[in-house]
Design an enzyme around this catalytic site. Structure first.
Site, mmCIF file in Angstrom:
data_model
loop_
_atom_site.group_PDB
_atom_site.id
_atom_site.type_symbol
_atom_site.label_atom_id
_atom_site.label_comp_id
_atom_site.label_asym_id
_atom_site.label_seq_id
_atom_site.Cartn_x
_atom_site.Cartn_y
_atom_site.Cartn_z
ATOM 1 N N GLU A 210 -4.623 68.594 106.570
ATOM 2 C CA GLU A 210 -4.795 67.784 105.750
ATOM 3 C C GLU A 210 -4.942 68.138 104.691
ATOM 4 O OE1 GLU A 210 -5.039 63.706 107.315
ATOM 5 O OE2 GLU A 210 -6.217 64.726 108.736
ATOM 6 N N LYS B 82 -6.901 68.024 111.353
ATOM 7 C CA LYS B 82 -8.053 67.306 109.234
ATOM 8 C C LYS B 82 -7.568 68.600 108.762
ATOM 9 C CE LYS B 82 -9.015 64.367 109.460
ATOM 10 N NZ LYS B 82 -8.522 62.969 110.449
ATOM 11 N N TRP C 152 3.205 56.920 95.730
ATOM 12 C CA TRP C 152 3.108 58.077 95.963
ATOM 13 C C TRP C 152 4.777 57.898 96.475
ATOM 14 C CZ3 TRP C 152 5.415 58.751 101.712
ATOM 15 C CH2 TRP C 152 4.755 59.688 102.656
ATOM 16 N N CYS D 162 2.787 52.100 98.326
ATOM 17 C CA CYS D 162 1.920 52.888 96.682
ATOM 18 C C CYS D 162 0.396 51.287 96.831
ATOM 19 C CB CYS D 162 3.150 52.116 95.768
ATOM 20 S SG CYS D 162 4.718 52.976 95.744
ATOM 21 N N GLU E 163 -6.847 66.835 116.447
ATOM 22 C CA GLU E 163 -7.694 66.516 115.340
ATOM 23 C C GLU E 163 -7.986 67.256 114.750
ATOM 24 O OE1 GLU E 163 -7.683 63.681 114.216
ATOM 25 O OE2 GLU E 163 -8.813 63.254 112.873
ATOM 26 N N HIS F 77 1.017 81.486 127.143
ATOM 27 C CA HIS F 77 2.795 81.055 127.459
ATOM 28 C C HIS F 77 3.533 81.391 125.363
ATOM 29 C CE1 HIS F 77 2.502 80.603 131.582
ATOM 30 N NE2 HIS F 77 1.405 79.615 131.512
ATOM 31 N N ASN G 76 6.175 48.730 96.289
ATOM 32 C CA ASN G 76 5.878 48.949 96.904
ATOM 33 C C ASN G 76 6.225 48.671 98.536
ATOM 34 O OD1 ASN G 76 3.091 48.436 99.301
ATOM 35 N ND2 ASN G 76 3.637 50.198 99.118
ATOM 36 N N GLY G 77 6.683 49.629 98.785
ATOM 37 C CA GLY G 77 7.865 49.707 100.250
ATOM 38 C C GLY G 77 8.620 50.193 99.811
ATOM 39 N N LYS H 20 -2.652 57.236 102.758
ATOM 40 C CA LYS H 20 -3.694 56.865 103.466
ATOM 41 C C LYS H 20 -2.826 55.655 104.668
ATOM 42 C CE LYS H 20 -7.340 55.515 105.094
ATOM 43 N NZ LYS H 20 -7.693 56.990 106.635
ATOM 44 N N ARG I 23 -3.929 55.079 98.477
ATOM 45 C CA ARG I 23 -2.375 54.523 98.769
ATOM 46 C C ARG I 23 -0.890 55.628 98.350
ATOM 47 N NH1 ARG I 23 -2.690 49.169 100.791
ATOM 48 N NH2 ARG I 23 -0.470 49.461 101.062
#
Ligand code: G6P
Length: 608
Positions: free
Chosen positions: A488, A485, A73, A2, A481, A504, A97-98, A603, A27
């Site tokens: 996301e 992207k 978040w 956060c 990647e 396969h 935050n944490g 992020k 965040r």
């Protein structure tokens, strides 16, 4: 994970808190709240973005000289108003935050003492613990210190008390927190971007620090309660770097900043005729010459950079390289090789899993540790003896772009240094490769010109529910990647496969509804890839090919081709990344998604 901001001033700090939260939304952005003291504690919270909180603050005419604020978040408890911070207990308000790992035990104890909980969060225990200590007769700083000594986990907190309206107390352990020193006003925040609006003078708190902040003073004490002075750093971050400028989205801005970001990252080698190991820190030469292998630890996009690097390191430097997802490595019982160079890669330098993986490596006796990171003051950089700072500038969009290409740039340099030390490249070859590196920013600018062509493809991907990304060799992680992207930000289910593996399993998925992206550089594997592409066409799959000119792939029915303007040899994966970023960006735009703040993501993942 956060963002928190706090302010003490003679002026109304509500606009400062709101602007700070807006900068910190990267965040977390599922709910927000703030508390100010204005003749008593006033708290406003809302589910959703900071803009919803700003509207609420406007409607309520919220005003005050001292306040704390939070953008969340969700980890413990759904994103809702009741779970939004600040949490209160009596006249105490706390933002956090944490993660508090022992919150359940503390909660049970507090409930038995008569405390009532009004949220499902782990953070609420902090407010009640502080309240209990105050009842016990402690002052605010003493109560905060006693409280944090009971917490297990990670925290940055800011605390207000209504009966003490001139003082804010903050503390940190394991997640970032800094103080902003203003003229006749002082601040605290999760990172500098939140405070550039009011000051450039920042004090980075260390783990265990508790600080008492008033209009006039900042008193910091360390983990042992001993008063300490912490240096004031003048932040070089420019307000422009954290603003949108002419762009619509941060992701768009950051994609287009890549030539400059890579050029900045290469600044130290621009005029060099040869590469020095000291690029990676003082003493790097001795360390790098001792290592016999490389172990890369990272998460998300940074992990993909590591997977690309493995191909470079083994092929060019000729030493074994393993790459592990940090959240997996931290809970395995790996067999350590003390001569391995442990390389952590992270944009933020605050990713909890990467930090924990580094800790494990350290505890297993790994002495050679290098961090490749974009944030100079981060925990990861501080915990590593060797470091290379990518100079991408602040990356705000949740989907990482310029951090990735600058990480790759750093990893090429590392490969070349390792190769050189082992006599694997001649002086001529070194010079040629350095020349190619110097050309990289220009080559990236050329590749960005494909945007209109990629944009035409984006509509097709936006309409699809699934997509497949194929690559071979060093371009397989680039396919990974590209798929990440797209997932996301467009929420299209995308999978990456090494093209040789298609037969396969994933070939069973291919039909006319499955667009397939193929990354087709003109390298040694191109003919093999062409066969794999035929396998897709034969099943009616539609191909979207990103080809080098010398790959000689012509467009035909069901085969769309974009030719990249520059062929960059070993740097090809860096160039091939750009159209994939653009594809995800434009597909997300077509779908009307919030590109910079995709649902459920954040992020910096500073929690497990
Ligand atoms: C989050 C971000 C990703 C990033 C990953 C690792 O998931 O959304 O973009 O790649 O964390 O972050 P780091 O800061 O360690 O590179």
């Amino acid at each position: 994970m956060c963002g928190i901001v706090g302010a003490v001033s003679a002026r109304n700090i509500v606009p400062v808190l709101l602007e700070g939260l807006t900068q910190l939304e990267y965040r977390g952005y599922d709910s927000a709240g703030m508390a100010v003291i204005d003749g008593g504690l006033k708290r406003l919270r809302s589910a959703g973005r900071v803009s919803a909180l700003a509207a609420l603050a406007g409607e309520n005419n919220l005003n005050g000289n001292i306040g704390i604020a939070h953008t969340r978040w969700a980890t413990h408890g759904a994103p809702s108003e009741r779970n939004a911070h600040p949490h209160v207990s009596g006249g105490i308000a706390v933002v956090h935050n944490g993660i508090i790992e022992n919150h359940q035990a503390i909660r049970t104890r507090l409930i038995s003492r008569g405390y009532e909980f009004t949220s499902d969060t782990d953070s609420e225990v902090i407010a009640h613990l502080i309240h209990a200590r105050l009842e016990h007769g402690d002052d605010l700083v003493g109560a905060v210190r006693a409280t944090v000594s009971e917490l297990e986990g990670a925290y940055a907190i800011a605390v207000l008390r209504d009966s003490d309206p001139h003082r804010m107390v903050v503390a940190r352990m394991g997640v970032p927190l800094l103080l902003g020193v203003g003229a006749g006003e002082n601040f605290a925040a999760s990172d500098a971007s939140a405070l550039l609006q009011v000051t450039r003078n920042m004090i980075y708190l260390q783990d265990g620090d508790v600080a008492e902040i008033t209009v006039r003073d900042l008193h910091i004490s360390d983990a042992h309660g001993k008063p300490v002075e912490r240096a004031v750093h003048v932040s070089e971050m420019s307000a422009d770097a954290v603003g949108l400028g002419p762009y619509q989205h941060f992701m768009q801005k950051e994609i287009f900043e890549q030539p400059g970001a890579v050029a900045n990252t290469l600044e130290m080698v621009v005029n060099a005729q040869s590469l020095s190991p000291e690029l990676f820190g003082v003493g790097a030469s001795a360390v790098l010459s001792k290592v016999d292998s490389v172990l890369i630890l990272a998460c998300g996009t940074s992990y993909h950079a590591g997977v690309v690097a493995r191909y470079w390191i083994e092929a060019i430097a000729g030493i074994p390289c393993n790459v592990e997802i940090a959240s997996e490595y931290r809970y395995r019982d790996p067999v350590p090789n003390p001569r391995a160079l442990v390389v952590t890669i992270s944009q933020s330098g605050e990713t909890a899993d990467t930090l924990a993986a580094l800790e494990l490596a350290k505890s297993l006796g790994h002495e050679f540790r290098l961090a490749i990171c974009n944030v100079a003051e981060s925990a990861l950089v501080r915990a590593s003896d060797l470091r290379f700072l990518t100079r991408a500038g602040p990356e705000i969009g949740v989907a990482s772009t310029k951090a990735f290409t600058t990480q790759l740039t750093a990893l090429v340099l590392l490969t070349l240094v390792l190769a050189k030390q082992r006599g694997r490249i001649s002086t001529d070859r070194e010079r040629t490769l350095l020349e190619a590196m110097r050309h990289l920013p220009a080559a990236l600018s050329h590749v960005l010109l494909v945007e209109p062509l990629v944009k035409k493809w984006a509509g097709r991907f936006a309409k699809s529910e699934h997509a497949l990304f194929l690559g071979r060799g060093i371009h397989y992680p680039i396919a990974m990647e590209g798929a990440l992207k797209l997932k996301e930000i467009s929420y299209v289910h995308a999978e990456a496969y090494p093209a040789g593996e298609l037969k396969h399993g994933p070939l069973a998925l291919v039909d006319r509804d499955m667009p397939v992206v193929a990354i087709a550089p003109g390298d040694a594997l191109i003919e093999k890839l062409k066969s794999n592409m035929q396998e897709v066409r034969a099943r009616g799959g539609e191909l979207y090919v990103l080809a080098d000119q010398n790959a000689h792939i012509e467009p035909s029915e069901g085969m769309h081709v974009i030719e990249l303007p520059d062929h960059a040899g070993i740097l090809s994966p860096i160039l091939h990344t750009i159209p994939l970023q653009l594809l995800a960006y434009h597909a997300a735009l077509v779908r009307g998604n919030d590109v910079d703040k995709p649902r459920n993501l954040a992020k910096s993942v500073t929690v497990e």
